[in-house]
Design a protein around this motif. Structure first.
Motif, PDB file in Angstrom:
ATOM      1  N   SER A   4       0.835  -1.191   0.000  1.00  0.00           N
ATOM      2  CA  SER A   4       0.000   0.000   0.000  1.00  0.00           C
ATOM      3  C   SER A   4       0.875   1.247   0.000  1.00  0.00           C
ATOM      4  CB  SER A   4      -0.895  -0.016   1.242  1.00  0.00           C
ATOM      5  OG  SER A   4      -1.759   1.088   1.245  1.00  0.00           O
ATOM      6  N   ALA A   5       0.492   2.265  -0.777  1.00  0.00           N
ATOM      7  CA  ALA A   5       1.189   3.555  -0.784  1.00  0.00           C
ATOM      8  C   ALA A   5       0.140   4.650  -0.884  1.00  0.00           C
ATOM      9  CB  ALA A   5       2.166   3.647  -1.953  1.00  0.00           C
ATOM     10  N   GLY A   6       0.365   5.758  -0.165  1.00  0.00           N
ATOM     11  CA  GLY A   6      -0.584   6.858  -0.194  1.00  0.00           C
ATOM     12  C   GLY A   6       0.110   8.200  -0.157  1.00  0.00           C
ATOM     13  N   ALA A   7      -0.467   9.181  -0.884  1.00  0.00           N
ATOM     14  CA  ALA A   7       0.056  10.548  -0.926  1.00  0.00           C
ATOM     15  C   ALA A   7       1.560  10.530  -1.159  1.00  0.00           C
ATOM     16  CB  ALA A   7      -0.306  11.304   0.345  1.00  0.00           C
ATOM     17  N   ALA A   8       1.980   9.832  -2.218  1.00  0.00           N
ATOM     18  CA  ALA A   8       3.404   9.645  -2.486  1.00  0.00           C
ATOM     19  C   ALA A   8       3.719   9.910  -3.949  1.00  0.00           C
ATOM     20  CB  ALA A   8       3.810   8.226  -2.102  1.00  0.00           C
ATOM     21  N   VAL A  13       6.992  -0.396  -7.669  1.00  0.00           N
ATOM     22  CA  VAL A  13       6.650  -1.696  -7.087  1.00  0.00           C
ATOM     23  C   VAL A  13       6.937  -2.708  -8.187  1.00  0.00           C
ATOM     24  CG1 VAL A  13       4.806  -3.143  -6.166  1.00  0.00           C
ATOM     25  CG2 VAL A  13       4.898  -0.716  -5.565  1.00  0.00           C
ATOM     26  N   ALA A  14       7.968  -3.541  -7.982  1.00  0.00           N
ATOM     27  CA  ALA A  14       8.418  -4.414  -9.065  1.00  0.00           C
ATOM     28  C   ALA A  14       8.864  -5.783  -8.561  1.00  0.00           C
ATOM     29  CB  ALA A  14       9.579  -3.750  -9.806  1.00  0.00           C
ATOM     30  N   ASP A  15       8.614  -6.788  -9.390  1.00  0.00           N
ATOM     31  CA  ASP A  15       9.154  -8.138  -9.199  1.00  0.00           C
ATOM     32  C   ASP A  15       8.729  -8.782  -7.881  1.00  0.00           C
ATOM     33  OD1 ASP A  15      10.708  -8.211 -11.692  1.00  0.00           O
ATOM     34  OD2 ASP A  15      11.919  -6.646 -10.728  1.00  0.00           O
ATOM     35  N   ASN A  16       7.497  -8.560  -7.467  1.00  0.00           N
ATOM     36  CA  ASN A  16       6.972  -9.166  -6.243  1.00  0.00           C
ATOM     37  C   ASN A  16       6.022 -10.310  -6.565  1.00  0.00           C
ATOM     38  OD1 ASN A  16       7.945  -7.148  -4.133  1.00  0.00           O
ATOM     39  ND2 ASN A  16       6.932  -5.829  -5.620  1.00  0.00           N
ATOM     40  N   ARG A  17       5.908 -11.247  -5.633  1.00  0.00           N
ATOM     41  CA  ARG A  17       4.904 -12.310  -5.691  1.00  0.00           C
ATOM     42  C   ARG A  17       3.969 -12.066  -4.510  1.00  0.00           C
ATOM     43  NH1 ARG A  17       6.363 -15.897  -9.403  1.00  0.00           N
ATOM     44  NH2 ARG A  17       8.550 -16.108  -9.919  1.00  0.00           N
ATOM     45  N   ILE A  18       2.687 -11.859  -4.822  1.00  0.00           N
ATOM     46  CA  ILE A  18       1.718 -11.498  -3.787  1.00  0.00           C
ATOM     47  C   ILE A  18       0.553 -12.487  -3.845  1.00  0.00           C
ATOM     48  CG2 ILE A  18       0.238  -9.658  -2.912  1.00  0.00           C
ATOM     49  CD1 ILE A  18       2.052  -7.686  -4.498  1.00  0.00           C
ATOM     50  N   ASN A  19       0.330 -13.200  -2.745  1.00  0.00           N
ATOM     51  CA  ASN A  19      -0.703 -14.232  -2.698  1.00  0.00           C
ATOM     52  C   ASN A  19      -1.437 -14.229  -1.366  1.00  0.00           C
ATOM     53  OD1 ASN A  19      -0.478 -15.972  -5.213  1.00  0.00           O
ATOM     54  ND2 ASN A  19       1.657 -15.819  -4.556  1.00  0.00           N
ATOM     55  N   ASN A  20      -2.665 -14.752  -1.390  1.00  0.00           N
ATOM     56  CA  ASN A  20      -3.480 -14.949  -0.182  1.00  0.00           C
ATOM     57  C   ASN A  20      -3.626 -13.662   0.622  1.00  0.00           C
ATOM     58  OD1 ASN A  20      -3.846 -17.735  -0.755  1.00  0.00           O
ATOM     59  ND2 ASN A  20      -1.788 -18.114   0.027  1.00  0.00           N
ATOM     60  N   ILE A  21      -4.209 -12.658  -0.020  1.00  0.00           N
ATOM     61  CA  ILE A  21      -4.373 -11.337   0.579  1.00  0.00           C
ATOM     62  C   ILE A  21      -5.862 -11.108   0.869  1.00  0.00           C
ATOM     63  CG2 ILE A  21      -4.045  -8.851   0.235  1.00  0.00           C
ATOM     64  CD1 ILE A  21      -1.412 -10.454   0.485  1.00  0.00           C
ATOM     65  N   GLY A  22      -6.182 -10.605   2.050  1.00  0.00           N
ATOM     66  CA  GLY A  22      -7.563 -10.374   2.462  1.00  0.00           C
ATOM     67  C   GLY A  22      -8.133  -9.051   2.001  1.00  0.00           C
ATOM     68  N   ASP A  23      -7.448  -8.334   1.133  1.00  0.00           N
ATOM     69  CA  ASP A  23      -7.880  -7.026   0.630  1.00  0.00           C
ATOM     70  C   ASP A  23      -7.318  -6.889  -0.789  1.00  0.00           C
ATOM     71  OD1 ASP A  23      -8.642  -4.285   0.451  1.00  0.00           O
ATOM     72  OD2 ASP A  23      -8.355  -4.028   2.599  1.00  0.00           O
ATOM     73  N   ASP A  24      -6.902  -5.679  -1.191  1.00  0.00           N
ATOM     74  CA  ASP A  24      -6.252  -5.493  -2.491  1.00  0.00           C
ATOM     75  C   ASP A  24      -4.802  -5.977  -2.398  1.00  0.00           C
ATOM     76  OD1 ASP A  24      -8.516  -4.080  -3.558  1.00  0.00           O
ATOM     77  OD2 ASP A  24      -7.821  -2.286  -2.514  1.00  0.00           O
ATOM     78  N   ALA A  25      -4.290  -6.544  -3.486  1.00  0.00           N
ATOM     79  CA  ALA A  25      -2.888  -6.970  -3.484  1.00  0.00           C
ATOM     80  C   ALA A  25      -1.963  -5.752  -3.494  1.00  0.00           C
ATOM     81  CB  ALA A  25      -2.606  -7.870  -4.678  1.00  0.00           C
ATOM     82  N   ILE A  26      -2.231  -4.794  -4.400  1.00  0.00           N
ATOM     83  CA  ILE A  26      -1.482  -3.536  -4.458  1.00  0.00           C
ATOM     84  C   ILE A  26      -2.493  -2.404  -4.440  1.00  0.00           C
ATOM     85  CG2 ILE A  26       0.072  -2.072  -5.809  1.00  0.00           C
ATOM     86  CD1 ILE A  26       1.287  -4.656  -6.980  1.00  0.00           C
ATOM     87  N   ASP A  27      -2.313  -1.450  -3.525  1.00  0.00           N
ATOM     88  CA  ASP A  27      -3.263  -0.357  -3.339  1.00  0.00           C
ATOM     89  C   ASP A  27      -2.514   0.974  -3.305  1.00  0.00           C
ATOM     90  OD1 ASP A  27      -5.875   0.748  -2.669  1.00  0.00           O
ATOM     91  OD2 ASP A  27      -5.028   1.105  -0.684  1.00  0.00           O
ATOM     92  N   PHE A  28      -2.780   1.839  -4.302  1.00  0.00           N
ATOM     93  CA  PHE A  28      -2.198   3.184  -4.356  1.00  0.00           C
ATOM     94  C   PHE A  28      -3.315   4.202  -4.170  1.00  0.00           C
ATOM     95  CE2 PHE A  28       1.883   2.973  -7.187  1.00  0.00           C
ATOM     96  CZ  PHE A  28       2.455   2.057  -6.340  1.00  0.00           C
ATOM     97  N   ASP A  29      -3.145   5.139  -3.227  1.00  0.00           N
ATOM     98  CA  ASP A  29      -4.079   6.248  -3.041  1.00  0.00           C
ATOM     99  C   ASP A  29      -3.312   7.554  -3.211  1.00  0.00           C
ATOM    100  OD1 ASP A  29      -6.436   4.759  -2.376  1.00  0.00           O
ATOM    101  OD2 ASP A  29      -5.559   4.358  -0.411  1.00  0.00           O
ATOM    102  N   ASP A  30      -3.713   8.357  -4.195  1.00  0.00           N
ATOM    103  CA  ASP A  30      -3.087   9.656  -4.464  1.00  0.00           C
ATOM    104  C   ASP A  30      -1.581   9.540  -4.680  1.00  0.00           C
ATOM    105  OD1 ASP A  30      -5.487  11.201  -4.347  1.00  0.00           O
ATOM    106  OD2 ASP A  30      -5.453  10.939  -2.171  1.00  0.00           O
ATOM    107  N   VAL A  31      -1.189   8.606  -5.519  1.00  0.00           N
ATOM    108  CA  VAL A  31       0.218   8.395  -5.864  1.00  0.00           C
ATOM    109  C   VAL A  31       0.449   8.931  -7.278  1.00  0.00           C
ATOM    110  CG1 VAL A  31       1.985   6.635  -6.294  1.00  0.00           C
ATOM    111  CG2 VAL A  31       0.458   6.422  -4.325  1.00  0.00           C
ATOM    112  N   THR A  32       1.590   9.599  -7.497  1.00  0.00           N
ATOM    113  CA  THR A  32       1.910  10.165  -8.810  1.00  0.00           C
ATOM    114  C   THR A  32       3.265   9.666  -9.299  1.00  0.00           C
ATOM    115  OG1 THR A  32       2.918  12.115  -7.790  1.00  0.00           O
ATOM    116  CG2 THR A  32       0.589  12.272  -8.371  1.00  0.00           C
ATOM    117  N   ASN A  33       3.436   9.748 -10.634  1.00  0.00           N
ATOM    118  CA  ASN A  33       4.725   9.474 -11.287  1.00  0.00           C
ATOM    119  C   ASN A  33       5.336   8.150 -10.831  1.00  0.00           C
ATOM    120  OD1 ASN A  33       4.571  12.084 -12.531  1.00  0.00           O
ATOM    121  ND2 ASN A  33       5.213  12.950 -10.580  1.00  0.00           N
TER     122      ASN A  33
END
Length: 168
Positions: A4-8, A13-33
């Protein structure tokens, strides 16, 4: 969330393996560039591996989603809301409980060489996006429309392969 990243600014975010998550796997809020690339999301076997969206963007601008694999999500593979200047290139979305790619309220979204397969909703949904450009994408075996474009000022949908829609 898995990541998760916010106001950034300038997040990679690269080359990750993301499994068995109870929400979003990757979550960006108000992220730029920023860039999300070469991630494997929900690729372990099992339905509903990711409880919500594979990649969820809200707000922000100038985001690149490149070569990600997103599978087995309860909601959409990739979902964006009020995120401007999006580029989605060479992503693979499979087995989403809602839409493969869902873009809402953006100024511009460019989708090139993405593959969406076996989703319950639309392959690609764009709602209230000023400009949508989609080329060389593959959409197959989706529950509703291959591409559902609503309230766009300009849409260019060219050289895509769309098969077996409305069949899930």
């Amino acid at each position: 969330n898995g990541i998760s990243a916010g106001a950034a600014d300038d997040i990679v975010v690269a080359d990750n393996r993301i499994n068995n998550i109870g929400d979003d796997a990757i979550d960006f809020d108000d992220v730029t560039n920023s860039v999300i690339r070469d991630n494997k999301i929900g690729t372990k076997s099992g339905t509903d591996n990711i409880a919500e969206d594979g990649i969820d963007l809200a707000g922000g601008s100038n985001i690149r989603l490149l070569r990600n694999t997103v599978k087995n999500t309860v909601e959409s593979g990739i979902e964006t809301f009020q995120t401007d200047d999006l580029i989605l290139r060479e992503n693979t979305i499979r087995d989403a409980g809602e839409n493969g790619i869902d873009i809402e309220e953006a100024n511009k979204a460019t989708l090139v060489m993405n593959t969406v397969t076996d989703v319950d909703g639309d392959g690609v949904r764009a709602f209230k996006v000023d400009e949508v450009i989609a080329r060389e994408n593959t959409v197959r075996r989706v529950g509703r429309d291959g591409f559902d474009i609503r309230r766009a000022d300009r849409a260019v949908i060219v050289t895509n392969t769309i098969t077996d829609t409305g069949r899930r």
